[in-house]
Scaffold this motif. Sequence first.
Motif, mmCIF file in Angstrom:
data_model
loop_
_atom_site.group_PDB
_atom_site.id
_atom_site.type_symbol
_atom_site.label_atom_id
_atom_site.label_comp_id
_atom_site.label_asym_id
_atom_site.label_seq_id
_atom_site.Cartn_x
_atom_site.Cartn_y
_atom_site.Cartn_z
ATOM 1 N N THR A 13 0.056 -1.131 -0.043
ATOM 2 C CA THR A 13 -0.167 -0.240 -0.070
ATOM 3 C C THR A 13 0.843 1.267 0.170
ATOM 4 O O THR A 13 1.631 1.332 0.703
ATOM 5 N N GLY A 14 0.654 2.021 -0.256
ATOM 6 C CA GLY A 14 1.301 3.672 -0.724
ATOM 7 C C GLY A 14 2.526 3.742 -1.107
ATOM 8 O O GLY A 14 3.500 3.915 -0.941
ATOM 9 N N GLY A 20 7.029 3.067 -0.540
ATOM 10 C CA GLY A 20 6.544 1.433 -0.890
ATOM 11 C C GLY A 20 6.775 1.880 -2.268
ATOM 12 O O GLY A 20 6.822 0.146 -2.495
ATOM 13 N N ASP A 38 -1.929 2.203 -4.190
ATOM 14 C CA ASP A 38 -2.340 4.290 -4.186
ATOM 15 C C ASP A 38 -3.134 4.469 -4.230
ATOM 16 O O ASP A 38 -4.345 4.016 -4.778
ATOM 17 N N ASN A 64 -8.315 3.387 -0.848
ATOM 18 C CA ASN A 64 -8.203 4.229 0.224
ATOM 19 C C ASN A 64 -8.170 3.653 0.988
ATOM 20 O O ASN A 64 -9.319 2.610 1.318
ATOM 21 N N ASN A 90 1.727 -2.704 4.974
ATOM 22 C CA ASN A 90 1.240 -1.710 4.870
ATOM 23 C C ASN A 90 2.226 -0.517 5.242
ATOM 24 O O ASN A 90 2.571 0.090 6.131
ATOM 25 N N ASN A 91 2.061 -0.208 4.023
ATOM 26 C CA ASN A 91 2.550 1.435 4.098
ATOM 27 C C ASN A 91 2.601 2.174 4.337
ATOM 28 O O ASN A 91 2.925 3.500 4.363
ATOM 29 N N ALA A 92 0.867 2.573 3.583
ATOM 30 C CA ALA A 92 0.195 4.016 3.299
ATOM 31 C C ALA A 92 0.298 4.205 4.737
ATOM 32 O O ALA A 92 0.443 4.262 5.885
ATOM 33 N N VAL A 114 -5.132 6.862 8.492
ATOM 34 C CA VAL A 114 -4.550 6.211 7.805
ATOM 35 C C VAL A 114 -3.364 5.042 7.874
ATOM 36 O O VAL A 114 -4.200 3.884 7.356
#
Length: 248
Positions: A13-14, A20, A38, A64, A90-92, A114
């Motif tokens: 993510t992200g 990411g 993203d 999102n 889980n990078n967002a 987020v």
Amino acid sequence: METGLARKTGIVTGAGSGIGAAIASRLIAEGANVVVADINFEAAEAQVEALRSEGGNALAVRANVVYEAEVVAMVEQTVSTFGAVHILVNNAGLTRDMRITKMTDADWDIVVDVILKGSFHCTKAVLPYMNEQKWGRIINISSRAHLGNPGQANYSAAKAGLIGFTRAMSLEAGRNFVTVNAVAPGIINTEMIRSLPHWDKIRENAEKTTPIPRVGEAEDVADAVAFLASERASYISGDVLHVTGGRY
């Protein structure tokens, strides 16, 4: 080092830019299929085009992570396209830095939602697949800021919470051979941090005060993630790997 990631499928993510994007590229280099997720679909598509030009098998998805329905759709699309999901990164995340006396509820909520709610939604969505196949890697991108930074009460709290979440999930998921770990980067040279007006001062200070006297690169974080995702890390879970050059 043989990582055993060939033909595995990962969601990052992200991943439209920064850390990411570097993680997605590293997983592709190891032979994995990668979903570049993203909120900025154009950025995700651009990353996928770059990965495909290097011979990688990648898919761009707009999601999102704050909204569970979008996360569920992302995971379903991943499984429909590649047949499975083995890795979740889980990078967002984002920052809204300011002293707490000036911080609004909205500044607090968006950062915490987020980082924490997004990780909750993504983990909840992938875990049934990982439990069924008795193999999975969940890697949460925390930050050295979990130790506390002035002007980052929201971000530090969220990143510290992510470590607690990591440890709780490792206890829930371990029986099905799913590992859950966190990576905590320090100052990393990304477009976001380079855009800060005091970037030069940040870099100079890091070079003076960090035991390894340089700013970290996104690839340093990506290498740590690739290791934790690999077969070589199959007995590591509930841990936090700091990628800070020795700065705490």
